[in-house]
Design a protein around this motif. Structure first.
Motif, mmCIF file in Angstrom:
data_model
loop_
_atom_site.group_PDB
_atom_site.id
_atom_site.type_symbol
_atom_site.label_atom_id
_atom_site.label_comp_id
_atom_site.label_asym_id
_atom_site.label_seq_id
_atom_site.Cartn_x
_atom_site.Cartn_y
_atom_site.Cartn_z
ATOM 1 N N VAL A 157 -130.170 -84.794 134.371
ATOM 2 C CA VAL A 157 -130.373 -86.157 134.866
ATOM 3 C C VAL A 157 -129.089 -86.623 135.536
ATOM 4 N N SER A 158 -129.161 -86.852 136.841
ATOM 5 C CA SER A 158 -127.978 -87.273 137.584
ATOM 6 C C SER A 158 -128.402 -87.830 138.938
ATOM 7 N N SER A 159 -127.567 -88.691 139.492
ATOM 8 C CA SER A 159 -127.774 -89.150 140.869
ATOM 9 C C SER A 159 -126.646 -88.653 141.766
ATOM 10 N N ASP A 160 -125.807 -87.755 141.234
ATOM 11 C CA ASP A 160 -124.659 -87.241 141.970
ATOM 12 C C ASP A 160 -125.056 -85.975 142.730
ATOM 13 N N ALA A 161 -124.765 -85.944 144.035
ATOM 14 C CA ALA A 161 -125.166 -84.806 144.874
ATOM 15 C C ALA A 161 -124.492 -83.512 144.427
ATOM 16 N N SER B 264 -126.221 -82.250 141.413
ATOM 17 C CA SER B 264 -127.537 -81.702 141.795
ATOM 18 C C SER B 264 -127.417 -80.283 142.319
ATOM 19 N N MET C 173 -134.114 -81.113 138.273
ATOM 20 C CA MET C 173 -133.339 -82.349 138.388
ATOM 21 C C MET C 173 -134.228 -83.565 138.181
ATOM 22 N N GLU D 281 -133.693 -87.835 138.788
ATOM 23 C CA GLU D 281 -132.802 -88.861 139.334
ATOM 24 C C GLU D 281 -132.422 -89.857 138.245
ATOM 25 N N ASP D 282 -131.128 -90.088 138.109
ATOM 26 C CA ASP D 282 -130.616 -91.077 137.165
ATOM 27 C C ASP D 282 -130.870 -92.463 137.754
ATOM 28 N N GLU E 163 -135.297 -91.588 131.211
ATOM 29 C CA GLU E 163 -135.900 -91.033 132.432
ATOM 30 C C GLU E 163 -136.153 -89.530 132.277
#
Length: 194
Positions: A52-56, A59, A69, A71-72, A83
Motif C-alpha cells: 500500500v503506497s502512493s509513492d511512484a 510502486s 499494489m 493506492e494509499d 485500504e
C-alpha cells in the motif's frame, strides 16, 4: 488463502525519527533494504503481498518483487492498512498486516504466524514500544495505529495468538531501535547498507 498487506509510505521521505543519526539518503537505503527483507520473507512463506503506497518509487520497487499494489488514500497508517485489507477481500483472502520496518524478521517468524492462521486464530504481534507489527483476522476490524496500538488492537480480537519473537518485536523507528537491531546477531546483514 492469506494475503499480506504491507504499507510503505516512501523510502525517500521515511524514517524521519532516524534523522539525528542518518541523512536522507541513508534513511532511504535502510528503509528500502528492510522493506525488501520483510517482503521477501513473506513471499518465501508463499503468501502474496499487497503493498500500500502512493509513492511512484515504491510502486516500481514493489512491482520488481512481484507484489500487487494498492493506492494509499493518504489519510495516515490506519487508513492505508484499511485500504489494503479491503482490497485483500477482493481476492477472497484472509488478511495479514505486516509492517515494512522489521529488519530481524526471519522465516521462523512467518512459520509461527502461519501456524496461528492455520489454526483459525486471530494473530497479533507487539513491538518493543507497544506498537503493532503484525495483525491478522478473518473479519474486518477498526485499525488504530499510533502509540500504544498493541493494546487497542488486542482488545478488538477474540482469543488471539500473541506472537512475541525478536524478528517481530524489534522495528526501526528511533536511533535506539537502530542500535538494538545492529547489536543483534540477526542485524549484521545491515552492515554497509546505509
Amino acid at each position: 488463502m492469506t494475503v499480506a498487506v504491507v504499507p510503505v509510505r516512501s523510502f525517500r521521505d521515511g524514517m524521519h525519527r532516524l534523522s539525528p543519526v542518518l541523512n536522507r539518503d541513508q534513511r532511504a537505503r535502510l528503509g528500502q533494504a528492510v522493506a525488501e527483507r520483510v517482503v521477501t520473507t513473506v513471499l518465501e512463506a508463499d503468501i502474496p503481498v499487497l503493498v500500500v503506497s502512493s509513492d511512484a518509487g515504491v510502486s516500481r520497487w514493489a512491482a520488481s518483487l512481484g507484489c500487487s499494489m494498492v493506492e494509499d488514500p493518504g489519510r495516515g497508517l490506519s487508513s492505508a492498512v484499511t485500504e489494503g485489507v479491503v482490497r485483500s477481500a477482493e481476492f477472497g483472502a484472509r488478511w495479514l498486516v505486516i509492517h515494512a520496518d522489521l529488519p530481524l524478521i526471519h522465516a521462523d517468524d512467518m512459520a509461527t504466524i502461519n501456524a496461528g492462521i492455520e489454526e483459525g486464530a486471530e494473530v497479533i504481534a507487539p513491538s518493543v514500544e507497544g506498537g503493532t507489527t503484525v495483525l491478522s483476522a478473518s473479519r474486518s476490524i477498526e485499525f488504530s495505529y499510533g502509540e500504544g496500538s498493541f493494546l487497542r488492537h488486542l482488545a478488538l480480537l477474540h482469543q488471539p495468538s500473541i506472537v512475541v519473537t525478536d524478528g517481530l518485536l524489534q522495528d526501526v523507528d528511533t536511533p535506539d531501535d537502530l542500535k538494538a537491531v545492529t547489536d543483534h546477531h540477526r542485524g549484521r546483514w545491515l552492515e554497509g547498507i546505509y
